[in-house]
Structure formats: structure tokens, C-alpha cells
Design an enzyme around this catalytic site. Structure first.
Site, short mmCIF file in Angstrom:
data_model
loop_
_atom_site.label_atom_id
_atom_site.label_comp_id
_atom_site.label_asym_id
_atom_site.label_seq_id
_atom_site.Cartn_x
_atom_site.Cartn_y
_atom_site.Cartn_z
N ASP A 219 0.83 -1.20 0.00
CA ASP A 219 0.00 0.00 0.00
C ASP A 219 0.87 1.26 0.00
OD1 ASP A 219 0.53 -1.12 2.73
OD2 ASP A 219 -0.19 0.85 3.35
N ASP B 18 8.54 4.64 -0.73
CA ASP B 18 7.82 4.05 0.42
C ASP B 18 6.64 3.25 -0.10
OD1 ASP B 18 6.75 3.37 2.82
OD2 ASP B 18 6.23 5.41 3.44
N GLU C 290 -0.08 -0.97 5.75
CA GLU C 290 0.89 -0.46 6.71
C GLU C 290 0.64 1.00 7.01
OE1 GLU C 290 4.58 1.20 8.41
OE2 GLU C 290 3.58 1.82 6.57
N GLU C 291 0.22 1.74 5.99
CA GLU C 291 0.03 3.19 6.16
C GLU C 291 -1.27 3.51 6.89
OE1 GLU C 291 2.44 5.00 5.66
OE2 GLU C 291 3.66 4.24 4.00
N ASP D 27 12.88 -5.58 7.09
CA ASP D 27 11.73 -4.80 6.62
C ASP D 27 12.21 -3.39 6.26
OD1 ASP D 27 9.13 -4.02 6.00
OD2 ASP D 27 8.43 -3.91 8.09
N HIS E 83 5.48 10.38 1.25
CA HIS E 83 4.22 10.89 1.80
C HIS E 83 3.89 12.30 1.30
CE1 HIS E 83 3.83 7.97 5.44
NE2 HIS E 83 4.57 7.43 4.49
ZN LIG Z 1 6.44 2.35 4.46
#
Ligand SMILES: [Zn+2]
Ligand SMILES: *[C@@H]1O[C@H](CO)[C@@H](O)[C@H](O)[C@H]1NC(C)=O
Ligand SMILES: *[C@@H]1O[C@H](CO)[C@@H](O)[C@H](O)[C@H]1NC(C)=O
Ligand SMILES: *[C@@H]1O[C@H](CO)[C@@H](O)[C@H](O)[C@H]1NC(C)=O
Ligand SMILES: *[C@@H]1O[C@H](CO)[C@@H](O)[C@H](O)[C@H]1NC(C)=O
Ligand SMILES: *[C@@H]1O[C@H](CO)[C@@H](O)[C@H](O)[C@H]1NC(C)=O
Ligand SMILES: *[C@@H]1O[C@H](CO)[C@@H](O)[C@H](O)[C@H]1NC(C)=O
Ligand SMILES: *[C@@H]1O[C@H](CO)[C@@H](O)[C@H](O)[C@H]1NC(C)=O
Length: 576
Positions: free
Chosen positions: A166, A201, A235-236, A263, A544
Site C-alpha cells: 500500500d 515508500d 501499513e500506512e 523490513d 508521503h
Molecule cells: Zn512504508
């Protein structure tokens, strides 16, 4: 362990850069960002003559580990056609907008947001045919993906590689500000930059896990140790997908059944011609405390001296006036980063350097406490982030709410953080004669609350604890085989095969993250969790936000690292 004690002698570094460089916002997690960001702050000229070698002996210095399986290594690192192919694979994944929102409903095949994940799965199957033929692929947690690459020796604990599919949403109001559309995956050859949401990301890591494995399969590599690739799908947002994946793995293999986990989180930064690798070995804890003050309503023409909003304001002011204590504990990985970066010139701050050389922790704490880029690696943060209250001009507010976001220091706990909040809540409740209740969990109701002080006619303060998370256990480093293989693989890749052909110094140091990753759900599986891609991190990747991007070189370095790491673990590890 072979060649682990093969330390390379290093020149002592005394000279200082004497030019002012531009401050740039670095890649990945905020914390690493903080540490790395400092490396490019204004540099002072000064005449302090302490010796930087006294900061730490041998910190950051590891010998290279001879790659166990080298078939495609040169192709991966230096073949431009191959590189272009991997960039295209990432670009295709970027073009599928797997955005996740805080209010995205639970996974369901009929919802448009989840259709994107279905499309991503189809896309990955097309791009990695050998992998899909060789590995077992399962869904868990809705659209989470679990790949199992069965090893020949089932008594060896599996290695787990994680990432998430995601991405955070693109704000529709800022689409026009992007240099290239956010879901284009546009690659500018001249800049060697790939643009788009997820390039940094963290679809780059999704692709590098799968590409490294695909390449290894093609080259005939057959693991002894089982390898799991576990890709979350939210995850977000809540990270519920990762919780399901972890439970699934625990059910199949058991508690403490995993060799190690890698990770997202850290990578390798280039500073002053040297490489600094920062595997993240711990994360701060987390607590959202929603504080609501309930008070009697009424007509605002005959108000009390303080309404619920006024009283809550006093509480907020008193909370903000009491920040958390800074504490530099030598077990904190951020302290390792500070020492290594200072000793080898990635951080150049005369005061920090002086205190480190002199070993004066109290002075170091006082200095760090004035530096926003550093202090939250050593103390709990608090931020009043959301507020609401009142409905009408002529009606007294019957309730007012504030959400306090806390990132809990490694030396502290959820309990200590709550006690700190309660100190001020109790004070306010006593001053204004109010009750106090504490509720645990997002769905908790006042029926299952703990009452710390009975309600009064004036009302009550209710503290709701949302998403409490203790600081992560610190993963093993010095003396641990898992750590040594990560370090040795990194040194070998960046030193002997340094991009650009020059031999470079490579330092490896543990680091701390102020944010959390999906690994927070994996603690039952192993103590050895490293948030590390092994890839080169560039400055200004803009996760982001507008113009998220990554370099082709970064992507390729992650693939090269994973290709070597997977095969090195299989060849060098002696731990069952
Ligand atoms: Zn991330
Ligand atoms: C690629 O980057 C170069 C250098 O920044 C720039 O001059 C060029 O316009 C870019 N190309 C495209 C198609 O955006
Ligand atoms: C802020 O804290 C200091 C001491 O920690 C105290 O003396 C002062 O009264 C506090 N101010 C407010 C507005 O709470
Ligand atoms: C530092 O951390 C260790 C391990 O977590 C702990 O035992 C010790 O008490 C800490 N020291 C201080 C001064 O908090
Ligand atoms: C920067 O790199 C050069 C060459 O390796 C070295 O001599 C110098 O000491 C480094 N600067 C710092 C501040 O470490
Ligand atoms: C925190 O821990 C202490 C000691 O175990 C306990 O007495 C106290 O009630 C706890 N505080 C909260 C708010 O749970
Ligand atoms: C970890 O184990 C504990 C104890 O068995 C269990 O309550 C918890 O749900 C597990 N955590 C996860 C994320 O599965
Ligand atoms: C499998 O691994 C275990 C643990 O390292 C080892 O004792 C055993 O000899 C291995 N079996 C084979 C067939 O290699």
C-alpha cells in the site's frame, strides 16, 4: 562465521569540511531522517583538539563478507539494460494506485480501493514468472501476500523479508504540483530518477525482494533455509494486514520460529565519499491518548467561569509545559549512530563531538535537548494533534476533546507515559472538582473503564488509550551472527563493488526509528528484526508528499543487496 574478524584498518579522520552545505530532507523514516539530516547542517570552524578516535573503538567498522553466490552480481550492478528492466517493473507497480486511507473499509473484492490490490497481484505474477512457478503464494489479511520459498532443510528457521504494497494517498489538491503525475512511474534518464507515489515508500522494496529472488531462481540457486516474503496491504493505516500475516506465520511455524526479519526503515547513505549503513534495530513506542472533558450543558448567557473548553485548554497548556525527560542510555541504538556518524564525519557538530570524546553524558543530554533533529531519539514526544468541542454559539459545550500523540522513548513505557498524562489530569480534576476514568482500546465504552476518581456534578475527564504500543525490543548487534552477515554483506557490496568503481569506506551502525513499521506485529516470531533494505538512500525522496521519487541506482542497489544477502545467509549462517 568466515572472514568476520577481517577488520580493515582505517585512517583517523581529523579534518573537517569547511563549507556550508544545503540542508536536505533525507529519505525514509523520520528518525533516520533526523540523524542523516544533521550530516548536512552548517559546519563550524573550531579549534577543539580532542581526538575523535576516543569516541568509540572499532564502532561501525566491519570486514567484507565474500559473496557466496555471484552469478548475476555484475549484471545487476552494472548492466544498464538490466537496470532499465527493473526500473520498468517498478514503474508498472507505481501505475497501480494501491492507496490506503484511514477509513478504508475491510478488504473486500467488490470495493474499488481493493481492486487495485487485485490488479497489483496480477501484475506481479506477470513480472516474476519464475518466482510464481517456484514459490507458494498465499493471501492473508485480505490482500496481504505471503510467498514461501521452501528450503531443503526444514530444521533451519525461515528468513523473513517484509515490505508493504500500500501507499499513502495523493492529496487531490496537490496533483498539479508534481513534476510528473504521481501514478506515472516516470523515469528521467538524465536525472536517474523515478517519480511517483510508492517509489521510495516502499514499492521499491517490494520489487527488490521479488526481483532478487527471481534472479536467484533463474541462476539456479536453491535455498537450504526457507525464505518467506511477507507483504502487508495497509501499513500506512492500521497494519491489520501485517497482524494477520504474522499470526499466519506463527500458526505455521510457531513462536520464536524465525531466523531473522528484514523490513523497510534503514538503508545506506553516502556522506563525504563514504557509505554509512543504518539498519534500524529498535522503534519507539506509541500512544494516542484521547482526553475528553464532559461537563453540564446549559445556556451560554449564564456560563460558569470555565467551560469544558476552557478547562481542557488549561490541561493542554500544563501538559505542553511539562515535556519529557531526555535520557541518553548507552543501550539506545541512536547513541551508536551518533558516535559512529560523529567519529567518521557524517555528523559534524562541535559540541556533540566534544561531549562524546569526553564521555560527559549529562552535557551531551543538555546539548541534544536543544536539537529537535536529535532529541526525540532520546525522549518521549508529545503532540496535541486533534481538537474538537462545542456545537453552537449559545450553548455551553457539553464536551471537549483533544488527542495527544506520544512516541515513547526506548527507556520508557506506555505505563510511564500514561502516568505523565495522569499527573496533569489529576491536577486539573482536583482544581475543578471533576471525576477521572481511563478506557483502553478504540472500541472501549465507559462500561469497561477504570474509575480513578468518581464523577462529580461538574463532570469528568475520560482518557481513552488508542493503539498503545511498547517500545520495540532492541535487536542483537555486536556478536550476533545475523548482524554480522548483514554488516559483512553491506561492506562487501559498497566497498569492493562500490558504485562508480572507487573503493570507499563503509561503516555500519545500529539506528533507532521514531516511527513504526509492520514489524510491530512480528515480535512473537523472532528477536532479530532489522528494518533495512541494504539499498542506497538518496536525499529528497519526499515520501508521503509531492514529488515522491527514488533513483535507479537506489533501486538497483537494493536488488543487488538482497541477491547477496539471501545467498549469504544460506551459505554462511550456522544458526538453526
Ligand atoms: Zn512504508
Ligand atoms: C529530465 O531531467 C533533466 C535534468 O533535470 C531536465 O532538463 C529534463 O527536462 C527532464 N526531462 C523530462 C522529460 O522531464
Ligand atoms: C510550567 O512549569 C514550570 C516548572 O516546571 C512551572 O513553574 C510553571 O508554573 C508552569 N507553567 C504553567 C503555565 O503551567
Ligand atoms: C539503560 O537501558 C538498560 C537496558 O534497557 C537498563 O537496564 C538501564 O536501567 C538503563 N539505564 C538508565 C540510566 O535508564
Ligand atoms: C571526508 O573525507 C575525506 C577523504 O576520505 C577525509 O580525509 C575527511 O577526514 C572526511 N571528513 C570528515 C569530516 O570526516
Ligand atoms: C503503572 O505501573 C505501576 C507499577 O506496576 C502501577 O502501580 C500503576 O498502576 C501503573 N499505572 C497505570 C496507569 O496503569
Ligand atoms: C503474540 O503472542 C501473544 C501471547 O501468545 C498473543 O496474545 C499476541 O496476540 C501475539 N501477537 C501477535 C501480533 O500475534
Ligand atoms: C539441517 O540443519 C540442521 C541444523 O543446522 C543440521 O544439523 C542438519 O545436519 C542439516 N541437515 C542436512 C541434511 O543438511
Amino acid at each position: 562465521m568466515r572472514r568476520m574478524s577481517d577488520y580493515q584498518p582505517l585512517r583517523e579522520e581529523r579534518a573537517f569540511l569547511q563549507k556550508k552545505s544545503k540542508r536536505v530532507l533525507p529519505a525514509l523514516v523520520v528518525a533516520i531522517g533526523a540523524i542523516i539530516g544533521l550530516a548536512s547542517l552548517t559546519v563550524y570552524k573550531f579549534s577543539y583538539t580532542g581526538d575523535k578516535k576516543d569516541i568509540c573503538t572499532e564502532c561501525g567498522i566491519y570486514g567484507p563478507l565474500k559473496p557466496a553466490f555471484t552469478n548475476s552480481l555484475d549484471e545487476i550492478m552494472y548492466d544498464s539494460e538490466y537496470k532499465r528492466g527493473v526500473i520498468d517493473k517498478l514503474a508498472g507497480a507505481i501505475q497501480i494506485p494501491t492507496e490506503i486511507f484511514d477509513d478504508t473499509p475491510k478488504p473486500s473484492p467488490d470495493l474499488a480501493v481493493w481492486k487495485n490490490f487485485q490488479n497489483l497481484h496480477i501484475y506481479l505474477e506477470e513480472q516474476f514468472p519464475l518466482l510464481y512457478k517456484t514459490l507458494d503464494v498465499e493471501n492473508a489479511g485480505g490482500y496481504g501476500l505471503l510467498y514461501t520459498w521452501k528450503g531443503s532443510n526444514s530444521s533451519l528457521k525461515p528468513l523473513v523479508l517484509m515490505a508493504h504494497q500500500d501507499v499513502v494517498p495523493v492529496d487531490p489538491n496537490t496533483v498539479g504540483s508534481w513534476t510528473h503525475p504521481p501514478f506515472s512511474g516516470f523515469y528521467n534518464d538524465t536525472e536517474d530518477l523515478i517519480y511517483g507515489r510508492g517509489t521510495a515508500d516502499i514499492k521499491d522494496m517490494v520489487i527488490s525482494h521479488l526481483e532478487a529472488s527471481e534472479k536467484l531462481i533463474k541462476d539456479g540457486f536453491k535455498p537450504k533455509r526457507t525464505i518467506l516474503i511477507s507483504l502487508g496491504c495497509d501499513e500506512e493505516a492500521s497494519g491489520a494486514c501485517a497482524t494477520d500475516l504474522a499470526k499466519h506465520i506463527e500458526k505455521r511455524y510457531g513462536r520464536d520460529s524465525i531466523y531473522a526479519i528484514l523490513d523497510e526503515g534503514g538503508g545506506v547513505v553516502e556522506r563525504n565519499g563514504s557509505f554509512f549503513a543504518v539498519p534500524v534495530t529498535a522503534e519507539k513506542g506509541y500512544l494516542d491518548a484521547e482526553i475528553t472533558l464532559f461537563a453540564p450543558g446549559g445556556h451560554s448567557s449564564v456560563p460558569p467561569d470555565h467551560t469544558s473548553i476552557g478547562i481542557l485548554s488549561k490541561l493542554m497548556a500544563s501538559l505542553e509545559n511539562d515535556t519529557y525527560q531526555i535520557l541518553v542510555n548507552e543501550t539506545n541504538p541512536a547513541f551508536d549512530t551518533l558516535k559512529c556518524f560523529t567519529k567518521f564525519g557524517a555528523i559534524q557538530d562541535k559540541n556533540i563531538e566534544k561531549h562524546l570524546i569526553e564521555g560527559s553524558i549529562e552535557k551531551l543530554e543538555a546539548t541534544l535537548d536543544y536539537k529537535p533533529e536529535f532529541k526525540y531519539l532520546f525522549k518521549t514526544s508529545q503532540a496535541l494533534d486533534v481538537i474538537s468541542g462545542g456545537v453552537k454559539a449559545n450553548a455551553l459545550p457539553e464536551s471537549a476533546t483533544v488527542l495527544v500523540n506520544n512516541r515513547i522513548a526506548l527507556h520508557s513505557s506506555v505505563n510511564e507515559t500514561l502516568e505523565h498524562i495522569l499527573l496533569h489530569v489529576r491536577d486539573t480534576a482536583n482544581r475543578f472538582d471533576l471525576g477521572i476514568k481511563v478506557l483502553s482500546g478504540r472500541d472501549a465504552t465507559e462500561d469497561n473503564s477504570v474509575s480513578l476518581k468518581p464523577d462529580t456534578v461538574n463532570g469528568r475527564i475520560v482518557i481513552k488509550l488508542l493503539d498503545p504500543l511498547e517500545p520495540a525490543p532492541i535487536s542483537p548487534t555486536i556478536g550476533s551472527e545475523v548482524w554480522n552477515i548483514i554488516a559483512g554483506t553491506t561492506v562487501s557490496m559498497y566497498k569492493e563493488k562500490a558504485f562508480g568503481g572507487k573503493e570507499a569506506n563503509v561503516y555500519v551502525t545500529p539506528a533507532l526509528s521514531t516511527g513504526n513499521t509492520d514489524t510491530k506485529s512480528y515480535w512473537n516470531l523472532t528477536k532479530k528484526i532489522y528494518r533495512y533494505s541494504g539499498g542506497l538512500l538518496i536525499d529528497g525522496t519526499n515520501e508521503h508528499t509531492v514529488d515522491e521519487k527514488n533513483s535507479g541506482r537506489s533501486l538497483i542497489s537494493s536488488v543487488a543487496f538482497m541477491y547477496q544477502y539471501i545467498s549469504n545467509v544460506d551459505f554462511y549462517s550456522t544458526e538453526s
